[in-house]
Design an enzyme around this catalytic site. Sequence first.
Site, PDB file in Angstrom:
ATOM      1  N   ARG A   1       0.865  -1.175   0.000  1.00 53.73           N
ATOM      2  CA  ARG A   1       0.000   0.000   0.000  1.00 53.73           C
ATOM      3  C   ARG A   1       0.901   1.223   0.000  1.00 53.73           C
ATOM      4  O   ARG A   1       1.930   1.248   0.696  1.00 53.73           O
ATOM      5  CB  ARG A   1      -0.900   0.017   1.246  1.00 53.73           C
ATOM      6  CG  ARG A   1      -2.046  -0.970   1.194  1.00 53.73           C
ATOM      7  CD  ARG A   1      -3.142  -0.554   0.198  1.00 53.73           C
ATOM      8  NE  ARG A   1      -4.247  -1.482   0.162  1.00 53.73           N
ATOM      9  CZ  ARG A   1      -4.389  -2.486  -0.727  1.00 53.73           C
ATOM     10  NH1 ARG A   1      -3.469  -2.683  -1.653  1.00 53.73           N
ATOM     11  NH2 ARG A   1      -5.452  -3.259  -0.699  1.00 53.73           N
TER      12      ARG A   1
ATOM     13  N   GLU B   1      -3.631   7.897  -5.273  1.00 53.82           N
ATOM     14  CA  GLU B   1      -3.931   7.144  -6.502  1.00 53.82           C
ATOM     15  C   GLU B   1      -5.224   7.675  -7.101  1.00 53.82           C
ATOM     16  O   GLU B   1      -6.168   7.959  -6.344  1.00 53.82           O
ATOM     17  CB  GLU B   1      -4.074   5.657  -6.191  1.00 53.82           C
ATOM     18  CG  GLU B   1      -2.785   5.049  -5.667  1.00 53.82           C
ATOM     19  CD  GLU B   1      -2.877   3.529  -5.472  1.00 53.82           C
ATOM     20  OE1 GLU B   1      -3.859   2.908  -5.936  1.00 53.82           O
ATOM     21  OE2 GLU B   1      -1.959   2.973  -4.860  1.00 53.82           O
TER      22      GLU B   1
ATOM     23  N   HIS C   1      -0.814   0.488 -10.052  1.00 52.54           N
ATOM     24  CA  HIS C   1      -1.567  -0.443  -9.200  1.00 52.54           C
ATOM     25  C   HIS C   1      -2.151  -1.595 -10.033  1.00 52.54           C
ATOM     26  O   HIS C   1      -3.361  -1.846 -10.008  1.00 52.54           O
ATOM     27  CB  HIS C   1      -2.677   0.285  -8.428  1.00 52.54           C
ATOM     28  CG  HIS C   1      -3.060  -0.429  -7.152  1.00 52.54           C
ATOM     29  ND1 HIS C   1      -3.412   0.209  -5.997  1.00 52.54           N
ATOM     30  CD2 HIS C   1      -3.136  -1.751  -6.867  1.00 52.54           C
ATOM     31  CE1 HIS C   1      -3.686  -0.674  -5.058  1.00 52.54           C
ATOM     32  NE2 HIS C   1      -3.527  -1.880  -5.570  1.00 52.54           N
TER      33      HIS C   1
HETATM   34  P1  NAD Z   1      -1.054 -11.129   4.572  1.00 52.47           P
HETATM   35  O1  NAD Z   1      -2.042 -10.664   5.580  1.00 52.47           O
HETATM   36  O2  NAD Z   1      -1.085 -12.559   4.138  1.00 52.47           O
HETATM   37  O3  NAD Z   1       0.431 -10.808   5.063  1.00 52.47           O
HETATM   38  C1  NAD Z   1       0.806  -9.586   5.640  1.00 52.47           C
HETATM   39  C2  NAD Z   1       1.910  -9.891   6.650  1.00 52.47           C
HETATM   40  O4  NAD Z   1       2.441  -8.642   7.114  1.00 52.47           O
HETATM   41  C3  NAD Z   1       1.430 -10.670   7.884  1.00 52.47           C
HETATM   42  O5  NAD Z   1       2.201 -11.855   8.048  1.00 52.47           O
HETATM   43  C4  NAD Z   1       1.660  -9.688   9.038  1.00 52.47           C
HETATM   44  O6  NAD Z   1       2.045 -10.345  10.231  1.00 52.47           O
HETATM   45  C5  NAD Z   1       2.785  -8.843   8.485  1.00 52.47           C
HETATM   46  N1  NAD Z   1       2.965  -7.555   9.165  1.00 52.47           N
HETATM   47  C6  NAD Z   1       2.027  -6.784   9.775  1.00 52.47           C
HETATM   48  N2  NAD Z   1       2.612  -5.674  10.271  1.00 52.47           N
HETATM   49  C7  NAD Z   1       3.940  -5.758   9.962  1.00 52.47           C
HETATM   50  C8  NAD Z   1       5.069  -4.922  10.196  1.00 52.47           C
HETATM   51  N3  NAD Z   1       4.958  -3.759  10.868  1.00 52.47           N
HETATM   52  N4  NAD Z   1       6.276  -5.318   9.729  1.00 52.47           N
HETATM   53  C9  NAD Z   1       6.415  -6.479   9.040  1.00 52.47           C
HETATM   54  N5  NAD Z   1       5.382  -7.334   8.818  1.00 52.47           N
HETATM   55  C10 NAD Z   1       4.165  -6.958   9.248  1.00 52.47           C
HETATM   56  O7  NAD Z   1      -1.246 -10.143   3.307  1.00 52.47           O
HETATM   57  P2  NAD Z   1      -0.839 -10.427   1.788  1.00 52.47           P
HETATM   58  O8  NAD Z   1      -1.959 -11.114   1.095  1.00 52.47           O
HETATM   59  O9  NAD Z   1       0.521 -11.022   1.748  1.00 52.47           O
HETATM   60  O10 NAD Z   1      -0.802  -8.906   1.245  1.00 52.47           O
HETATM   61  C11 NAD Z   1       0.261  -8.039   1.587  1.00 52.47           C
HETATM   62  C12 NAD Z   1       0.003  -6.619   1.103  1.00 52.47           C
HETATM   63  O11 NAD Z   1      -0.191  -6.601  -0.306  1.00 52.47           O
HETATM   64  C13 NAD Z   1      -1.228  -5.915   1.695  1.00 52.47           C
HETATM   65  O12 NAD Z   1      -0.900  -4.568   1.994  1.00 52.47           O
HETATM   66  C14 NAD Z   1      -2.199  -5.872   0.566  1.00 52.47           C
HETATM   67  O13 NAD Z   1      -3.072  -4.781   0.721  1.00 52.47           O
HETATM   68  C15 NAD Z   1      -1.253  -5.712  -0.607  1.00 52.47           C
HETATM   69  N6  NAD Z   1      -1.835  -6.085  -1.911  1.00 52.47           N
HETATM   70  C16 NAD Z   1      -1.544  -5.312  -2.997  1.00 52.47           C
HETATM   71  C17 NAD Z   1      -2.055  -5.661  -4.249  1.00 52.47           C
HETATM   72  C18 NAD Z   1      -1.727  -4.870  -5.494  1.00 52.47           C
HETATM   73  O14 NAD Z   1      -2.523  -4.850  -6.410  1.00 52.47           O
HETATM   74  N7  NAD Z   1      -0.569  -4.248  -5.578  1.00 52.47           N
HETATM   75  C19 NAD Z   1      -2.897  -6.778  -4.362  1.00 52.47           C
HETATM   76  C20 NAD Z   1      -3.129  -7.560  -3.245  1.00 52.47           C
HETATM   77  C21 NAD Z   1      -2.591  -7.217  -2.009  1.00 52.47           C
END
Ligand code: NAD
Length: 304
Positions: A230, A259, A278
């Site tokens: 994000r 965005e 994105h």
């Molecule tokens: P997920 O919930 O499976 O994993 C996120 C991880 O981050 C968790 O293991 C959590 O413990 C960890 N975390 C939380 N706070 C933290 C910190 N301060 N430092 C380090 N780790 C921390 O989520 P995911 O499915 O792997 O998605 C990850 C990110 O990708 C999210 O922000 C999601 O919004 C984003 N995303 C972006 C797109 C895109 O189009 N670019 C698409 C899907 C998801």
Amino acid sequence: VVQVEYVGDLAPYDEEKAALAEIGADLTVVRAADADALVEAAHDADVIWLEWTPHLTRDVMARLPRLGLGIRWGVGYDQFDVAAATELGIAIANAPSYCTEDVAEHALALMLALSRQVVLRDRQGQQGLWRHGPVPQRRLAGSTVGVVGLGRIGSRVARIASAFGAEVLGYDPVATTTEAPVRRVGFEELLRGADFISVHVPLSDGTRHLFDTDTLALLKPHAALVNTSRGAVVSQAALVAALEAGRIGGVALDVFEQEPLPADNPLRGRDNVILTPHEGANSPQAMRDLRREVCGATVEWLRT
Ligand code: NAD
């Protein structure tokens, strides 16, 4: 059911309409410019599918008398006031895993684009420039890749980066176990040790501007930062300052604090910065899985 679209063409949603019709429900697809427009469009809805904006704030939900379920058309809950929804008795859901592979591959594509300077070299090739600097290329094999957030996407990035022969450092204060091939380290050690950093944390109060002036200052001067999570996890002002001062080697972003990215945004027009709008989650396979996940959850909820 009301689907609130954000950008793009209003899709026909024939499959979803057919699945909902089987249980006597219908689907209206709208685009809402602001909270008032959303409230008007969804006034009689039991379920809202929300792509991005306007957000489901406490005020919006309080003005939707029938709303029982809000589903985020994607990953993350940062568009919903989950605490308010809980108080108001509104269930909240999302589609957590429809694009795990897509975003992980996008992050690796950006990392490789930075390591091999693919975008810059393409521009030079297209212009007929031959063997032209100025940004150096780096080898991923043997480099150190730092993965911040070892959830679904981060774990997959770690596995792919490891397959490229990189040593992978991982930081996640919450996930205690992961099958990903990473050496678990603290945040500072990761920042100081990595040649490439890929960010995969949810946006929350704890992760907003996780990358700011102080944490970016710990990076190696040649380090490259990839953010597909994000936009607000990285302070744009701090990032631009680091770029201006030559304190960061390269940056590749799929997500932004604002965005769509404004035309005069200072991240634009730099040789060592790659910007994708994105699109990390986007593929026909992901869109199919997303629609199935959201529609399936809705049918199940309406049936019970
Ligand atoms: P997920 O919930 O499976 O994993 C996120 C991880 O981050 C968790 O293991 C959590 O413990 C960890 N975390 C939380 N706070 C933290 C910190 N301060 N430092 C380090 N780790 C921390 O989520 P995911 O499915 O792997 O998605 C990850 C990110 O990708 C999210 O922000 C999601 O919004 C984003 N995303 C972006 C797109 C895109 O189009 N670019 C698409 C899907 C998801």
